[in-house]
Write a protein that holds these residues in place. Structure first.
Motif, mmCIF file in Angstrom:
data_model
loop_
_atom_site.group_PDB
_atom_site.id
_atom_site.type_symbol
_atom_site.label_atom_id
_atom_site.label_comp_id
_atom_site.label_asym_id
_atom_site.label_seq_id
_atom_site.Cartn_x
_atom_site.Cartn_y
_atom_site.Cartn_z
ATOM 1 N N VAL A 10 1.033 -1.028 0.031
ATOM 2 C CA VAL A 10 -0.267 -0.131 0.091
ATOM 3 C C VAL A 10 0.972 1.103 -0.053
ATOM 4 O O VAL A 10 1.642 1.645 0.868
ATOM 5 C CB VAL A 10 -1.091 0.090 1.347
ATOM 6 N N VAL A 30 -7.313 3.272 0.210
ATOM 7 C CA VAL A 30 -6.670 1.903 0.659
ATOM 8 C C VAL A 30 -7.457 0.866 0.095
ATOM 9 O O VAL A 30 -6.893 -0.243 -0.527
ATOM 10 C CB VAL A 30 -6.743 1.893 2.045
ATOM 11 N N LEU A 43 -5.886 -2.235 -2.128
ATOM 12 C CA LEU A 43 -5.970 -3.755 -1.732
ATOM 13 C C LEU A 43 -6.726 -4.572 -2.740
ATOM 14 O O LEU A 43 -6.438 -5.890 -2.773
ATOM 15 C CB LEU A 43 -6.630 -3.756 -0.391
ATOM 16 N N ALA A 70 -0.516 -7.078 4.290
ATOM 17 C CA ALA A 70 -0.364 -5.803 3.679
ATOM 18 C C ALA A 70 0.888 -5.028 4.087
ATOM 19 O O ALA A 70 1.082 -4.986 5.570
ATOM 20 C CB ALA A 70 -1.713 -4.966 3.795
ATOM 21 N N VAL A 94 2.437 -1.602 4.522
ATOM 22 C CA VAL A 94 1.931 -0.016 4.232
ATOM 23 C C VAL A 94 3.158 1.024 4.435
ATOM 24 O O VAL A 94 3.917 1.005 5.748
ATOM 25 C CB VAL A 94 0.956 0.303 5.341
ATOM 26 N N VAL A 121 -6.287 -0.092 6.513
ATOM 27 C CA VAL A 121 -5.782 -1.304 5.843
ATOM 28 C C VAL A 121 -6.407 -2.441 6.959
ATOM 29 O O VAL A 121 -6.764 -3.635 6.521
ATOM 30 C CB VAL A 121 -4.190 -1.487 5.757
ATOM 31 N N VAL A 143 -0.484 -6.884 9.245
ATOM 32 C CA VAL A 143 -0.113 -5.572 8.796
ATOM 33 C C VAL A 143 1.304 -5.142 9.124
ATOM 34 O O VAL A 143 1.692 -5.248 10.597
ATOM 35 C CB VAL A 143 -1.052 -4.629 9.104
#
Length: 333
Positions: free
Chosen positions: A86, A94, A98, A107, A109, A128, A138
């Motif tokens: 991202v 976002v 995705l 993900a 970020v 996210v 994350v």
């Protein structure tokens, strides 16, 4: 570095320079340029970022030649789990980003973007987490954008989103070591990227106890074999990531991930999803959160459609020639 070095003309005979548009601006890049060419083992890629000096870029060429002229290590797996990436977009964008990463449950970020504030990072990471849900993973990547105090404050502020790890929160090994000491109580691992791939000594971060995880990229480290050596010597869990490569470069990263004894984390090799075009009509994009291991063959139509302008082709081929001369100098030193 492979020996003997392939002659320059042998490389130039099949070299194509492409300029691929991106769906979202990423670290200041809207169009990604690369040189792809064919060796005895298949197609390979040379794509150091434009601002990198020739000595650094030459290591990327060494990787390209290794992948094109030397058989890759035997794969231990046929598919590689990958994360979504991202960029530093606003929180409202976002979900759209995705959606380009089919089936990815992890993900990475981007945070600490120049010109943005911590509040922007918090909003982006929150978005996210909301899309992925509680079971998603994350991780954040600051690209060395914070000092130690800023990083400690930011990680504390972002901890509520259950971070898998924080990648390169500070620029130097010394800063990473200090930060790791400060945030250890939070249970959020520190990963090192630039402190590995852009360092004269890629093992310094491991010796200093400055990271829990290392991020490795095949092109910047000089190829699949050299990256495997660094992983073994570092003795730390490793995450294979891309350098915003075309699908050909991503296949190099996949070869690296496939040869690793263990694969503890989803890899950052799904970045073809950030492009709107590629060198092949079947890009190496995630399917159910994974990419396949294997050589990528570009198709003539894609190479023609995304061929770089003549001035950029000349720029890249001149750069390739200089880097080839640098590798010759190293081989003869």
């Amino acid at each position: 570095m492979i020996r003997p070095l392939p002659p320059l003309q042998e490389i130039l005979d099949t070299a194509r320079v492409v300029a691929l548009p991106m769906a979202t601006r990423f670290r200041g890049v809207d169009v990604r340029e690369a040189v792809v060419f064919e060796g005895p083992e298949g197609w390979t890629e040379f794509s150091p970022f434009g601002e990198y000096p020739d000595p650094e870029a030459a290591t990327w060429l060494a990787a390209a030649l290794d992948f094109g002229w030397t058989r890759s290590p035997a794969p231990l797996r046929t598919q590689i789990p990958v994360n979504a990436t991202v960029p530093a977009v606003d929180a409202a964008s976002v979900a759209t980003v995705l959606a380009r990463f089919d089936g990815c449950r992890t993900a990475k970020v981007k945070v600490a973007e120049p010109g943005q504030r911590l509040a922007d990072d918090i909003a982006r990471v929150r978005a996210v987490r909301e899309v992925l849900g509680v079971e998603g993973r994350v991780r954040i990547d600051a690209n060395g954008g914070w000092n130690v105090d800023e990083a400690e404050h930011a990680i504390h502020a972002l901890a509520e989103f259950d971070l898998e790890y924080a990648e390169q929160p500070c620029a130097t090994v010394e800063e990473l070591a200090e930060l790791r000491r400060r945030v250890k109580y939070m249970g959020i691992p520190i990963a090192a990227d630039e402190s590995v791939r852009k360092a004269e000594d890629p093992l310094a971060v491991a010796r200093a106890g400055a990271a829990d995880i290392i991020v490795v990229k095949a092109q910047p480290l000089g190829g699949v074999r050299r990256a495997l050596e660094i992983i073994a010597e570092a003795g730390l869990p490793a995450v294979v990531s891309s350098a915003l490569d075309t699908s050909i470069g991503l296949s190099m990263g996949a070869a690296l991930a496939a040869a690793m004894p263990t694969l503890d984390f989803d890899c950052g090799l799904g970045t073809a999803s950030l492009f709107t075009a590629d060198v092949t009509a079947t890009p190496l994009t995630p399917l159910d959160g994974r990419i396949l291991v294997g050589r990528v063959i570009p198709d003539a139509a894609s190479l023609a459609a995304w061929e770089a302008p003549a001035d950029r082709r000349a720029w890249w081929l001149a750069r390739l020639e200089r880097c080839h001369a640098e590798l010759e100098r190293r081989a003869n030193a």
